[in-house]
Design a protein around this motif. Structure first.
Motif, mmCIF file in Angstrom:
data_model
loop_
_atom_site.group_PDB
_atom_site.id
_atom_site.type_symbol
_atom_site.label_atom_id
_atom_site.label_comp_id
_atom_site.label_asym_id
_atom_site.label_seq_id
_atom_site.Cartn_x
_atom_site.Cartn_y
_atom_site.Cartn_z
ATOM 1 N N ALA A 151 0.832 -1.207 0.000
ATOM 2 C CA ALA A 151 0.000 0.000 0.000
ATOM 3 C C ALA A 151 0.864 1.255 0.000
ATOM 4 O O ALA A 151 0.529 2.256 -0.659
ATOM 5 N N ALA A 152 1.977 1.215 0.714
ATOM 6 C CA ALA A 152 2.868 2.374 0.771
ATOM 7 C C ALA A 152 3.448 2.688 -0.601
ATOM 8 O O ALA A 152 3.533 3.849 -1.007
ATOM 9 N N ARG A 153 3.832 1.661 -1.342
ATOM 10 C CA ARG A 153 4.382 1.900 -2.681
ATOM 11 C C ARG A 153 3.304 2.403 -3.642
ATOM 12 O O ARG A 153 3.590 3.158 -4.567
ATOM 13 N N ASN A 154 2.063 1.995 -3.434
ATOM 14 C CA ASN A 154 0.960 2.539 -4.225
ATOM 15 C C ASN A 154 0.797 4.038 -3.963
ATOM 16 O O ASN A 154 0.508 4.817 -4.879
ATOM 17 N N VAL A 155 0.984 4.450 -2.720
ATOM 18 C CA VAL A 155 0.917 5.876 -2.387
ATOM 19 C C VAL A 155 2.074 6.624 -3.051
ATOM 20 O O VAL A 155 1.894 7.734 -3.569
ATOM 21 N N ASP A 156 3.249 6.023 -3.053
ATOM 22 C CA ASP A 156 4.384 6.646 -3.752
ATOM 23 C C ASP A 156 4.048 6.905 -5.219
ATOM 24 O O ASP A 156 4.339 7.982 -5.765
ATOM 25 N N ARG A 157 3.425 5.912 -5.858
ATOM 26 C CA ARG A 157 3.048 6.083 -7.269
ATOM 27 C C ARG A 157 2.020 7.195 -7.428
ATOM 28 O O ARG A 157 2.046 7.948 -8.412
ATOM 29 N N LEU A 158 1.124 7.308 -6.453
ATOM 30 C CA LEU A 158 0.125 8.378 -6.491
ATOM 31 C C LEU A 158 0.791 9.754 -6.402
ATOM 32 O O LEU A 158 0.399 10.693 -7.104
ATOM 33 N N ILE A 159 1.801 9.894 -5.553
ATOM 34 C CA ILE A 159 2.524 11.167 -5.428
ATOM 35 C C ILE A 159 3.185 11.526 -6.757
ATOM 36 O O ILE A 159 3.113 12.678 -7.221
ATOM 37 N N LEU A 160 3.822 10.540 -7.385
ATOM 38 C CA LEU A 160 4.467 10.779 -8.674
ATOM 39 C C LEU A 160 3.443 11.152 -9.752
ATOM 40 O O LEU A 160 3.652 12.087 -10.536
ATOM 41 N N GLU A 161 2.342 10.420 -9.780
ATOM 42 C CA GLU A 161 1.278 10.672 -10.753
ATOM 43 C C GLU A 161 0.701 12.076 -10.587
ATOM 44 O O GLU A 161 0.471 12.794 -11.567
#
Length: 258
Positions: free
Chosen positions: A186-196
């Motif tokens: 879930a944390a890495r999904n949030v990282d992708r959201l920040i980048l997106e």
């Protein structure tokens, strides 16, 4: 174009400059002379352990607290000296993504995102609806508009929290411990959201975190906060390679491998 000379009208790459910032409560000297540059359009990470002063620094960036000494310059203006009316305008330039998303369970997803615009006033209902749905669609959660936060996944809640932060069209987005309490996937999904989000909306990102994996995944620059001061600022890869004992202890304790 590469090699093109910047005009004198181009804005400084430094959007926020923190200068010699101090803050104490009684005998607890939390911020001990913070000096920090936040770069326009970049993903700026402020990392540090528990008690390092990350939350206190974040509150000073949006002048929820005022310093005992020092300044926070936003495009050259010391916002810590502004009155409340001027500050209200300045704060519109910031969007906050809170730890745990901080959505109102009593409101629908749509109403959570619309809350900011309704509080400000001055917009017709149709314009509010357009802006809210634009952000929900851009972040792939438009189908949840009429649902309650309790009926959507944690990942969707994070996206709704970002939509709420963006709906006022800020220039700067501040993430407060965005991966705290999440499992690694879930944390890495949030990282992708920040980048997106940074790519889609062209905002300056400030990520307050203790998560070295987020630092490596997301950051253009990282500033390590240690004992109330910025100990070092560099790229994430440079941080990982430093031999300084303070940096090494923090990196090794994070569990992230070089």
């Amino acid at each position: 174009m590469n090699g093109e000379k910047k005009s004198s009208a181009d804005p400084s790459p430094v959007q926020i400059e923190v200068k010699d910032l101090h803050k104490s409560w009684e005998t607890n000297h939390v911020l001990r002379g913070i000096n920090l540059n936040i770069f326009r359009g970049q993903k700026n990470i402020i990392i540090g352990g528990s008690g390092a002063g990350k939350t206190v620094l974040m509150r000073h960036l949006v002048v929820l607290d005022r310093p005992d000494k020092g300044a926070v310059l936003l495009d050259g203006v010391d916002i810590t000296r502004l009155g409340e009316i001027q500050l209200a305008e300045v704060r519109r330039r910031f969007g906050m993504v809170f730890q745990g998303s901080a959505l109102f369970d009593s409101m629908s997803v749509f109403d959570n995102v619309a809350f900011v615009l309704r509080e400000r006033g001055g917009l017709r209902r149709a314009e509010i609806r357009r802006r809210v749905m634009d952000k929900l669609e851009a972040l792939s959660v438009a189908d949840a508009a009429d649902r309650s936060p309790g009926d959507i996944s944690g990942g969707m809640k994070k996206r709704v929290g970002v939509a709420r932060a963006l709906v006022g069209e800020p220039e700067i987005l501040i993430y407060d411990e965005p991966t705290a309490g999440l499992d690694p996937l879930a944390a890495r999904n949030v990282d992708r959201l920040i980048l997106e989000t940074a790519e889609k909306f062209d905002v300056t990102s400030v990520v307050i975190t203790h998560d070295m994996a987020t630092c490596m995944d997301v950051g253009d620059q990282v500033s390590l906060l240690h004992q109330g001061q910025i100990y070092t600022t560099c790229s994430p890869r440079e941080l990982m390679s430093k031999s300084d004992p303070v940096v090494r202890r923090f990196v090794e304790a994070s569990g992230v491998k070089r």
